[in-house]
Design a protein around this motif. Structure first.
Motif, short mmCIF file in Angstrom:
data_model
loop_
_atom_site.label_atom_id
_atom_site.label_comp_id
_atom_site.label_asym_id
_atom_site.label_seq_id
_atom_site.Cartn_x
_atom_site.Cartn_y
_atom_site.Cartn_z
N PHE A 1 0.83 -1.20 0.00
CA PHE A 1 0.00 0.00 0.00
C PHE A 1 0.87 1.24 0.00
O PHE A 1 1.91 1.30 0.65
N TYR B 1 0.50 5.39 0.87
CA TYR B 1 -0.33 6.42 1.49
C TYR B 1 0.39 7.76 1.40
O TYR B 1 1.63 7.82 1.40
N GLN C 1 0.63 11.44 3.51
CA GLN C 1 0.29 12.05 4.78
C GLN C 1 0.72 13.51 4.79
O GLN C 1 1.91 13.82 4.63
N LYS D 1 -2.27 15.47 9.84
CA LYS D 1 -3.42 14.69 9.36
C LYS D 1 -3.10 13.20 9.35
O LYS D 1 -1.94 12.80 9.42
N GLY D 2 -4.15 12.40 9.23
CA GLY D 2 -3.97 10.97 9.10
C GLY D 2 -3.57 10.60 7.68
O GLY D 2 -3.81 11.36 6.74
N PRO D 3 -2.94 9.44 7.51
CA PRO D 3 -2.56 9.00 6.16
C PRO D 3 -3.78 8.85 5.26
O PRO D 3 -4.84 8.41 5.70
N PHE E 1 -5.13 7.17 1.65
CA PHE E 1 -4.83 6.06 0.75
C PHE E 1 -4.57 6.54 -0.68
O PHE E 1 -5.26 7.42 -1.20
N THR F 1 -3.17 0.31 -3.84
CA THR F 1 -2.87 -1.04 -3.37
C THR F 1 -2.36 -1.84 -4.56
O THR F 1 -2.94 -1.80 -5.65
N LEU G 1 4.04 7.22 2.59
CA LEU G 1 4.24 6.02 3.41
C LEU G 1 3.94 4.77 2.59
O LEU G 1 2.99 4.73 1.81
N TYR H 1 2.28 -3.45 8.13
CA TYR H 1 3.58 -2.97 8.58
C TYR H 1 3.99 -1.79 7.72
O TYR H 1 4.02 -1.90 6.50
N PHE H 2 4.32 -0.67 8.39
CA PHE H 2 4.63 0.57 7.68
C PHE H 2 6.12 0.84 7.68
O PHE H 2 6.84 0.52 8.64
N GLY H 3 6.58 1.49 6.62
CA GLY H 3 7.92 2.05 6.58
C GLY H 3 7.91 3.41 7.27
O GLY H 3 6.88 3.91 7.71
N THR H 4 9.10 4.03 7.35
CA THR H 4 9.24 5.31 8.03
C THR H 4 8.88 6.50 7.15
O THR H 4 8.81 7.62 7.64
#
Lengths: 110, 117
Positions: free
Chosen positions: A34, A36, A38, A42-44, A46, A49, A87, A99-102
């Motif tokens: 995925f 995203y 950001q 604010k929130g990520p 989308f 996918t 992200l 699982y997210f990257g930085t």
């Protein structure tokens, strides 16, 4: 261990200067990858996918691609409004976790 | 549709205090998640739930507790707040894994910024 690594950490581009962001991953079995966006405070939000190697998705100036070990987010002729943190996340076939990257902080200069 | 609603947006706690971060969704999604985001560290999963009455630990569960009594709500409880819990907390939802993987994604709330002093 499932892991996601994004590079570069930060990227500054001139308006119109195309580039790519990288997301490499290690996962027991990939169900989905995925992307995203950001914005500060604010929130990520989308973007895409991707499910299988060779898959590509596009939205305006963004194009995401997937191989068996990494994904690229290509930004063509970026504009200042594309400035944000991007992200990458993966979810394995064996579980319900993401699982997210930085992230990569992108700044597009007018 | 409000989507995913988090309250409060900001909070300052003293060391040792407790509080509950609220998350409510109106999308009828079974899966709900709590993440924390520290500068330069990405999103780390604290707890998640695949349905009412079911919760599981994520990557960084220590110092937190959750409950899921309804589909709509997934509160995150901080007991004995510590400075290490200063972070931005995000709640997210997901409709759940489908037999055919297509267009799956997390929907995020706008976050709660928590400072523990």
């Amino acid at each position: 261990e499932d892991q996601v690594t994004q590079s570069p950490e930060a990227l500054r581009l001139q308006e119109g200067e195309s580039s790519s962001l990288n997301c490499s991953y290690t996962v027991s079995g990939l169900r989905g990858l995925f992307w995203y966006r950001q914005d500060p405070g604010k929130g990520p939000e989308f973007l895409f996918t991707l499910y299988s190697a060779g898959e590509e998705k596009e939205k305006e100036r963004l194009k995401a691609t997937l191989t068996k070990k990494e994904s690229f987010l290509h930004i063509t002729a970026p504009k200042p409004e594309d400035s944000a943190t991007y992200l990458c996340a993966v979810t394995p076939t064996t579980g319900n976790q993401f699982y997210f990257g930085t992230g990569t902080s992108l700044t597009v200069i007018p | 549709n409000a989507g995913v609603t988090q309250t409060p947006k900001f909070r300052i706690l003293k060391i040792g205090q407790s509080m509950t971060l609220q998350c409510a969704q109106d999308m009828n999604h079974n899966y709900m998640y709590w993440y924390r985001q520290d500068p330069g560290m990405g999103l780390k999963l604290i707890y998640y739930s695949v349905g009412a009455g079911i919760t599981d630990k994520g990557e960084v569960p220590n110092g937190y507790n959750v409950s899921r009594s309804t589909t709509e709500d997934f509160p995150l409880r901080l007991e004995l707040a510590a400075p290490s819990q200063t972070s931005v907390y995000f709640c997210a939802t997901h409709r759940g894994l489908q037999p055919r993987a297509t267009n799956e994604k997390l929907f995020f709330g706008s976050g709660t910024q928590l400072s523990v002093l």
